[in-house]
Design a protein around this motif. Structure first.
Motif, mmCIF file in Angstrom:
data_model
loop_
_atom_site.group_PDB
_atom_site.id
_atom_site.type_symbol
_atom_site.label_atom_id
_atom_site.label_comp_id
_atom_site.label_asym_id
_atom_site.label_seq_id
_atom_site.Cartn_x
_atom_site.Cartn_y
_atom_site.Cartn_z
ATOM 1 N N SER A 115 0.642 -1.265 0.051
ATOM 2 C CA SER A 115 0.163 -0.019 0.115
ATOM 3 C C SER A 115 0.888 1.298 0.084
ATOM 4 N N PRO B 178 -1.303 -0.230 -4.038
ATOM 5 C CA PRO B 178 -2.376 0.706 -4.459
ATOM 6 C C PRO B 178 -2.611 1.790 -3.665
ATOM 7 N N VAL C 242 -8.686 2.427 -3.179
ATOM 8 C CA VAL C 242 -9.623 1.609 -4.143
ATOM 9 C C VAL C 242 -10.928 1.241 -3.467
ATOM 10 N N GLY D 9 -9.498 4.436 -6.971
ATOM 11 C CA GLY D 9 -9.074 3.206 -7.778
ATOM 12 C C GLY D 9 -10.406 2.125 -7.569
ATOM 13 N N ILE E 95 -6.166 -2.537 -10.227
ATOM 14 C CA ILE E 95 -5.094 -3.382 -9.653
ATOM 15 C C ILE E 95 -4.661 -4.549 -10.241
ATOM 16 N N ASP F 125 -1.527 4.029 -8.427
ATOM 17 C CA ASP F 125 -2.481 4.928 -7.412
ATOM 18 C C ASP F 125 -3.144 6.114 -8.277
#
Ligand code: NAI
Length: 256
Positions: A113, A185, A188, A216, A221, A244
């Protein structure tokens, strides 16, 4: 087809990754706490938050796989101990146990992350927590390193990024030609985002989303995770790929 082991398939990013892998012709082995409706392929129910849970899972997995996608994760809102257990120590234990079963040239992809980017600022603590071998008593590790409850999630992702860099060069994986990479990411739209909102506050999450125009989706992803599993990524090892929408770049660009 290739056999891909994916954790966290009951929801969000893991579910979409499993679906896409199936569409691309892979044999998917999905792992989660509960079987999701409509899961295609083999499902293995497991809880990776303890050593016993990981051992029990490993005993039920096949002898040969091509890739492992570590997607399962907790938001931190149930406390630092379970979060560090699932997001780092559990997935590392699973990865180490599966290393001998990954084919030569296989891949591990860790969903980290942008929340883990503090690894450099917190390097000493993160390195020390990564250095604890095996599946430790997580409560003890937390006490020893004075990890506050609200730090559980970011710290878990700091450890995951640091371990990704290390594992890419570690004999256990390297001797089998296994690449180890991470995907980070930004926000999301999945069930976990509601939990992040309650931890971080709506203002922080909304301002991050506003910077890049939208949140997102799992579909943003999943293809990146699968690309890193594929032979097309054969020269990518120990990398972190931010997915991202440009969020991290926009934050970094502010200091220029
Ligand atoms: P999600 O909450 O929709 O899915 C997570 C899945 O992990 C759930 O199906 C859950 O049952 C499973 N899981 C949790 N504990 C488990 C355990 N002990 N054993 C087995 N499975 C377990 O969340 P999402 O968004 O799909 O998250 C996937 C990964 O992406 C997580 O690692 C998360 O930290 C990461 N991520 C998500 C972001 C977001 O905004 N959605 C942002 C950055 C990273």
């Amino acid at each position: 087809g290739k056999t891909i082991l994916i954790t966290g398939v009951a929801s969000g990013i893991g579910a979409r990754t499993a679906e896409l892998a199936g569409q691309l012709g892979a044999d998917v082995i999905g792992v989660d706490l509960r079987e999701p409706a409509g899961h295609q392929g083999v499902f293995v129910q497991a809880d990776i938050s303890s050593k016993a849970g990981v051992d029990d899972l490993v005993a039920r997995l096949p002898q040969r796989i091509d890739a492992l996608c570590n997607v399962a994760g907790l938001s931190g809102n149930t406390g630092a101990a379970p979060t560090l257990a699932v997001n780092f120590y559990g997935l590392r234990a699973l990865s180490e146990a599966m290393a001998p079963r990954l084919r030569e040239g296989g891949a591990i992809v860790n969903v980290a992350s942008i929340a883990g980017y503090g690894w450099r600022a917190n390097l000493n603590r993160a390195a020390s927590m990564v250095s604890v071998d095996g599946f430790p008593d997580v409560a003890k590790v937390i006490a020893e390193h004075a990890v506050k409850n609200e730090e559980g999630y970011p710290v878990s992702k700091e450890l995951l990024l640091l371990w990704t860099f290390r594992a890419a060069h570690q004999e256990l994986f390297r001797s089998h030609g296994i690449r180890v990479n991470a995907v980070s990411p930004g926000p999301v739209e999945t069930p976990i985002l509601k939990q992040f909102r309650s931890v971080l506050g709506d203002a922080k999450v909304d301002s991050d989303i506003a910077r890049v125009g939208r949140a997102g989706t799992s579909g943003d992803i999943a293809p990146v995770v699968l690309f890193l599993c594929s032979d097309g990524a054969r020269w990518i090892n120990g990398a972190n790929v931010p997915v991202d929408g440009g969020l991290e770049a926009s934050i970094n660009a502010e200091v220029l």
